[in-house]
Design a protein around this motif. Structure first.
Motif, PDB file in Angstrom:
ATOM      1  N   ALA A 100       0.816  -1.211   0.000  1.00 57.05           N
ATOM      2  CA  ALA A 100       0.000   0.000   0.000  1.00 57.05           C
ATOM      3  C   ALA A 100       0.853   1.265   0.000  1.00 57.05           C
ATOM      4  N   ALA A 101       2.032   1.192   0.596  1.00 57.93           N
ATOM      5  CA  ALA A 101       2.887   2.372   0.721  1.00 57.93           C
ATOM      6  C   ALA A 101       3.834   2.559  -0.451  1.00 57.93           C
ATOM      7  N   ALA A 102       4.058   1.516  -1.247  1.00 59.89           N
ATOM      8  CA  ALA A 102       5.111   1.537  -2.262  1.00 59.89           C
ATOM      9  C   ALA A 102       4.652   2.166  -3.569  1.00 59.89           C
ATOM     10  N   THR A 103       5.631   2.677  -4.318  1.00 57.54           N
ATOM     11  CA  THR A 103       5.387   3.172  -5.664  1.00 57.54           C
ATOM     12  C   THR A 103       5.035   2.027  -6.603  1.00 57.54           C
ATOM     13  N   ALA A 104       5.711   0.896  -6.423  1.00 57.93           N
ATOM     14  CA  ALA A 104       5.518  -0.265  -7.297  1.00 57.93           C
ATOM     15  C   ALA A 104       5.629  -1.538  -6.481  1.00 57.93           C
ATOM     16  N   THR A 105       5.033  -2.602  -6.992  1.00 55.99           N
ATOM     17  CA  THR A 105       5.076  -3.913  -6.348  1.00 55.99           C
ATOM     18  C   THR A 105       5.652  -4.936  -7.324  1.00 55.99           C
ATOM     19  N   VAL A 106       6.589  -5.741  -6.828  1.00 55.04           N
ATOM     20  CA  VAL A 106       7.184  -6.795  -7.637  1.00 55.04           C
ATOM     21  C   VAL A 106       7.184  -8.076  -6.816  1.00 55.04           C
ATOM     22  N   ASP A 107       6.681  -9.154  -7.395  1.00 51.20           N
ATOM     23  CA  ASP A 107       6.690 -10.471  -6.745  1.00 51.20           C
ATOM     24  C   ASP A 107       7.516 -11.425  -7.598  1.00 51.20           C
TER      25      ASP A 107
END
Length: 221
Positions: free
Chosen positions: A194-201
C-alpha cells in the motif's frame, strides 16, 4: 563517502527482501537454539504487538557466550534470493549506489556488503567482550533509524532522498518508503504494498530493475 558521479542510491532491505520467507536473525537463531521463540517475537513485531527494542533484546540474550568468529561460517548458508550480485552490478553501471538499509544485526550487513559489494550497511549491534557475544544489545536500531541512515548517506553525496529508491517488504521499510522518490515492495506485506510506488513479486531480485530504471531515466532527462 559517495561519489558525486552517482545520480542516486538504492537502499535494499535484508530480512524478507534479500532473505526470502524468513529473517537472518531467525536463521541464526536456529544455530543458537532459540529459533521458535524469536520467530514468534518477529511475528508480533510485524503486527505491531512488540517493538523493535523488545525483539532485539530477546534475540540478543540467545547469543550469550557465542564466539564472534563463528557467525560468518553460519552466514555462508543464509538463504538468499537469486540475482543479488547482478542487481548490485547493474546499479553501479547505471550510477546508482547500492546500499543495505536494514534492521539485521551488523555482522549480517557486514557479511552481505563484503560478499556482494554493497557500498555501506546499517543495523543494530550486539555487545561483545573478549571475542564473544555477551547477550546484550550494544546499539538499538529501528525503522526510523533506517530512514535516518539513508538520509545521511544521501546527504553525504549531495543527493536528495527523492532521487533515491528503496526496495523492501514490510513494516520496517515504511518510514523509508515515505521519504524516497521511488519505493518497491518486493514480495511485500499488505502494508508495504500500500505504501510503495511499485510492487514486484518474484524469487529473483533482478525483477526490480525495470522499476529502478525509472530513476536512471529521470536523472538523464
Amino acid at each position: 563517502m559517495f561519489s558525486s558521479d552517482h545520480v542516486g542510491a538504492v537502499f535494499f532491505d535484508v530480512d524478507g527482501t534479500l532473505v526470502p520467507g524468513t529473517s537472518s536473525s531467525v536463521f541464526l537463531a536456529g544455530f543458537l537454539g532459540h529459533r521458535d521463540e524469536l520467530a514468534e517475537a518477529e511475528a508480533a513485531y510485524a503486527c505491531g504487538a512488540l517493538d523493535n527494542r523488545q525483539v532485539s533484546e530477546l534475540d540478543a540474550a540467545g547469543w550469550a557466550g557465542t564466539p564472534e568468529e563463528r557467525v560468518n561460517g553460519w552466514l555462508d548458508g543464509l538463504p538468499l534470493v537469486t540475482g543479488i550480485a547482478e542487481t548490485v552490478a547493474w546499479c553501479r553501471r547505471n550510477e546508482l549506489l547500492p546500499v543495505l538499509a536494514t534492521l539485521a544485526w551488523s555482522p549480517v550487513g557486514g557479511h552481505l556488503a563484503d560478499r556482494f559489494g554493497f557500498h555501506a550497511f546499517c543495523g543494530p549491534r550486539l555487545e561483545t567482550a573478549d571475542g564473544r557475544f555477551t547477550g546484550r544489545v550494544a546499539r538499538h536500531f529501528d525503522e526510523h533509524d533506517k530512514r535516518d541512515f539513508a538520509r545521511a548517506q544521501a546527504r553525504e553525496s549531495g543527493l536528495s532522498l527523492r532521487s533515491c529508491a528503496a526496495v523492501g517488504d514490510s513494516r520496517s521499510d515504511l518510514p523509508l518508503f515515505a521519504s524516497v522518490g521511488l519505493s518497491v515492495a518486493f514480495n511485500g506485506s499488505a502494508g508495504a504494498r500500500a505504501a510503495a510506488t511499485a510492487t514486484v513479486d518474484d524469487d529473483d531480485l533482478r525483477s526490480v530493475l525495470p522499476v529502478l530504471g525509472r530513476l536512471v531515466t529521470a536523472a538523464r532527462r
